[in-house]
Motif scaffolding. Structure first.
Motif, PDB file in Angstrom:
ATOM      1  N   VAL A 142       0.843  -1.202   0.000  1.00  0.00           N
ATOM      2  CA  VAL A 142       0.000   0.000   0.000  1.00  0.00           C
ATOM      3  C   VAL A 142       0.877   1.251   0.000  1.00  0.00           C
ATOM      4  N   LEU A 143       1.961   1.233   0.772  1.00  0.00           N
ATOM      5  CA  LEU A 143       2.885   2.370   0.786  1.00  0.00           C
ATOM      6  C   LEU A 143       3.504   2.585  -0.592  1.00  0.00           C
ATOM      7  N   SER A 144       3.821   1.478  -1.283  1.00  0.00           N
ATOM      8  CA  SER A 144       4.401   1.596  -2.628  1.00  0.00           C
ATOM      9  C   SER A 144       3.404   2.191  -3.617  1.00  0.00           C
ATOM     10  N   GLN A 145       2.100   1.969  -3.379  1.00  0.00           N
ATOM     11  CA  GLN A 145       1.084   2.561  -4.249  1.00  0.00           C
ATOM     12  C   GLN A 145       1.079   4.086  -4.131  1.00  0.00           C
ATOM     13  N   TYR A 146       1.270   4.588  -2.932  1.00  0.00           N
ATOM     14  CA  TYR A 146       1.253   6.041  -2.746  1.00  0.00           C
ATOM     15  C   TYR A 146       2.562   6.692  -3.180  1.00  0.00           C
ATOM     16  N   ILE A 147       3.640   5.936  -3.144  1.00  0.00           N
ATOM     17  CA  ILE A 147       4.882   6.427  -3.749  1.00  0.00           C
ATOM     18  C   ILE A 147       4.693   6.579  -5.254  1.00  0.00           C
ATOM     19  N   GLU A 148       4.053   5.596  -5.851  1.00  0.00           N
ATOM     20  CA  GLU A 148       3.752   5.647  -7.284  1.00  0.00           C
ATOM     21  C   GLU A 148       2.783   6.782  -7.607  1.00  0.00           C
ATOM     22  N   LEU A 153      -9.183   1.119  -1.885  1.00  0.00           N
ATOM     23  CA  LEU A 153      -9.613  -0.187  -1.386  1.00  0.00           C
ATOM     24  C   LEU A 153      -8.485  -0.895  -0.651  1.00  0.00           C
ATOM     25  N   SER A 154      -7.238  -0.703  -1.113  1.00  0.00           N
ATOM     26  CA  SER A 154      -6.097  -1.350  -0.472  1.00  0.00           C
ATOM     27  C   SER A 154      -5.920  -0.883   0.961  1.00  0.00           C
ATOM     28  N   ILE A 155      -6.134   0.409   1.202  1.00  0.00           N
ATOM     29  CA  ILE A 155      -6.033   0.933   2.568  1.00  0.00           C
ATOM     30  C   ILE A 155      -7.031   0.234   3.481  1.00  0.00           C
ATOM     31  N   VAL A 156      -8.274   0.110   2.997  1.00  0.00           N
ATOM     32  CA  VAL A 156      -9.315  -0.525   3.809  1.00  0.00           C
ATOM     33  C   VAL A 156      -8.978  -1.991   4.067  1.00  0.00           C
ATOM     34  N   VAL A 157      -8.474  -2.697   3.040  1.00  0.00           N
ATOM     35  CA  VAL A 157      -8.134  -4.113   3.190  1.00  0.00           C
ATOM     36  C   VAL A 157      -7.051  -4.307   4.247  1.00  0.00           C
ATOM     37  N   THR A 158      -5.977  -3.522   4.156  1.00  0.00           N
ATOM     38  CA  THR A 158      -4.891  -3.656   5.139  1.00  0.00           C
ATOM     39  C   THR A 158      -5.340  -3.226   6.527  1.00  0.00           C
ATOM     40  N   LEU A 159      -6.233  -2.239   6.586  1.00  0.00           N
ATOM     41  CA  LEU A 159      -6.766  -1.828   7.891  1.00  0.00           C
ATOM     42  C   LEU A 159      -7.598  -2.947   8.506  1.00  0.00           C
ATOM     43  N   LYS A 160      -8.392  -3.617   7.685  1.00  0.00           N
ATOM     44  CA  LYS A 160      -9.177  -4.758   8.182  1.00  0.00           C
ATOM     45  C   LYS A 160      -8.271  -5.836   8.761  1.00  0.00           C
ATOM     46  N   ALA A 161      -7.234  -6.197   8.001  1.00  0.00           N
ATOM     47  CA  ALA A 161      -6.338  -7.268   8.439  1.00  0.00           C
ATOM     48  C   ALA A 161      -5.586  -6.882   9.705  1.00  0.00           C
ATOM     49  N   ASN A 162      -5.029  -5.683   9.749  1.00  0.00           N
ATOM     50  CA  ASN A 162      -4.191  -5.292  10.888  1.00  0.00           C
ATOM     51  C   ASN A 162      -5.000  -5.014  12.146  1.00  0.00           C
ATOM     52  N   SER A 178      -1.132  -0.207  -9.849  1.00  0.00           N
ATOM     53  CA  SER A 178      -0.184   0.893  -9.962  1.00  0.00           C
ATOM     54  C   SER A 178       0.609   0.986  -8.669  1.00  0.00           C
ATOM     55  N   SER A 179       1.893   0.589  -8.714  1.00  0.00           N
ATOM     56  CA  SER A 179       2.724   0.609  -7.518  1.00  0.00           C
ATOM     57  C   SER A 179       4.187   0.785  -7.903  1.00  0.00           C
ATOM     58  N   TRP A 180       4.965   1.296  -6.969  1.00  0.00           N
ATOM     59  CA  TRP A 180       6.395   1.506  -7.190  1.00  0.00           C
ATOM     60  C   TRP A 180       7.165   0.233  -6.872  1.00  0.00           C
ATOM     61  N   VAL A 181       8.148  -0.092  -7.699  1.00  0.00           N
ATOM     62  CA  VAL A 181       9.074  -1.207  -7.437  1.00  0.00           C
ATOM     63  C   VAL A 181      10.492  -0.730  -7.706  1.00  0.00           C
TER      64      VAL A 181
END
Length: 398
Positions: free
Chosen positions: A52-58, A78-87, A177-180
């Motif tokens: 998710v952090l790499s998405q915002y870098i991108e 949606l990725s933010i919500v998914v990771t928030l649910k899991a964590n 869309s993400s940074w690598v």
């Protein structure tokens, strides 16, 4: 084969929550006692957070390209919500286990003390939970699949894009869309990124399926418990005006009072772990729906429009199911107040009527599920979010 698989998910120790518990365990949201397995599962969930952090870098690197920004926002919200649910599930593991253990024991108690009327309610909400769970699992996995094939359909359906890709004016069509930290537009980096994105996409779909259906089943269980509580209140002073003695009446009222207190306690506990996630989701949902709607209207091919429409339906369905089931529990909380009035209170003596009044005062305590400190999780909120998303959409289009 499918029927046998679904049958294998049933758990006699958890007649209502069996399939949901199985998926939570398999995914690692309910951690095992083995510390190696626990650490491994936590690492997997935190890797998703790094993505998710790499998405915002991108997103920062994209700049002012509106099409790329809307694509990134559509997924990253949606990725933010998914990771928030899991964590949050991992962080509040003990509270989640308390709620799950409560609905399991409450459901087993009702099944062991049912008559024909109560049995109909139990069978109805059990079948409903299974249908909602399996439907939502299919919807989540289908949405993940459509995200994965979306770049391929864009490549196959647009001759202009294919020509641009071959002459170097168009970039490699990535799933997300993400940074690598390597060249992701040329081989082998592009194919490594594709495999990475496929894994992350299915991770997000499975987390959504596990978390969302667990929330829905818990809400349905609370609603079913309230329906059964109303019937028990109706029968607490006997039937057909025959009445009961003071000792039995006092014991029944005491049990009903204790049942409602436990239900209210765990309902509030459940809201305490759900509310922060719903607050984030409500905030993100308008932008996510808006970004998807913008891409839907700007899509050039029918196939792309169908894929975007499916993603939009998934986002709206998520929000609707949360609001619908929460609203249903609120309605049943109010309906359970009729239980004591429907009893044979008129045939009771003065002491029994006093006990009924005390119970009625307890029943007036209604808990409303919230999305953070700002709004309630109701159908009115659902409509307001759709209106807000449409407002954002009109601004973007202008």
């Amino acid at each position: 084969m499918i029927k046998e698989f679904l049958q294998s998910l049933e758990d006699p120790n958890r007649p209502l929550f069996g399939p949901n518990y199985w998926l939570l365990k398999k995914l690692g949201l309910l951690l095992s006692k083995n510390w190696i397995d626990r650490i491994w599962k936590i690492i997997i969930h935190e890797i998703a957070l790094l993505f998710v952090l790499s998405q915002y870098i991108e997103l920062y690197a994209i700049g002012s390209n509106l099409d790329h920004v809307s694509t990134n926002l559509r997924i990253s919200m949606l990725s933010i919500v998914v990771t928030l649910k899991a964590n949050t599930f991992l962080f509040w593991q003990r509270s989640w286990r308390q709620v799950i253990d409560y609905i399991t024991e409450a459901d087993k108690f009702e099944r062991h003390n049912q008559d024909e009327a109560k049995g109909r309610i139990i069978n109805t909400y059990t079948k409903y939970c299974r249908r909602v769970t399996y439907f939502y699992w299919v919807l989540a996995l289908t949405t993940s699949f459509t995200n994965i094939i979306a770049p391929l359909t864009k490549y196959c359906s647009s001759e202009k894009f294919r020509e641009g890709y071959h002459n170097g004016t168009e970039q490699f069509p990535h799933i997300l869309s993400s940074w690598v930290p390597f060249d992701k537009d040329n081989s082998p980096g592009c194919w490594i990124t594709v495999m990475w994105h496929i894994g992350i996409t299915y991770y997000g779909g499975v987390v959504s399926a596990a978390y969302d259906t667990s929330v829905m089943v818990i809400l349905v269980c609370f609603g079913g418990k309230l329906d059964l509580l109303r019937i028990r209140c109706r029968e607490m002073l006997g039937t057909e005006g025959k009445g009961v003695n003071d000792e039995n009446a006092e014991e029944v009222v005491r049990q009903l009072h204790r049942t409602h207190v436990l239900l209210l306690k765990h309902s509030r506990l459940f809201n305490s772990v759900l509310s922060p996630v719903m607050f984030c989701y409500v905030v993100m949902c308008s932008l996510m729906i808006c970004a998807t709607a913008v891409q839907l209207t700007s899509a050039t091919s029918t196939t792309q429009k169908l894929l975007m429409a499916e993603y939009l339906i998934f986002g709206i369905a998520q929000l609707f199911m949360f609001c619908w089931h929460s609203n249903d529990v609120i309605y049943k909380n109010q309906a359970v107040l009729m239980g004591p009035y429907e009893s044979d209170w008129w045939a009771a003596n003065l002491q029994q009527r006093k006990n009924v009044l005390i119970l009625q005062g307890q029943m007036r305590m209604v808990h409303i599920y919230t999305a953070g400190p700002f709004t309630n999780l109701t159908l009115s909120t659902f409509i307001a979010i759709l209106k807000g998303a449409y407002s954002f959409y009109t601004i973007f289009r202008k």
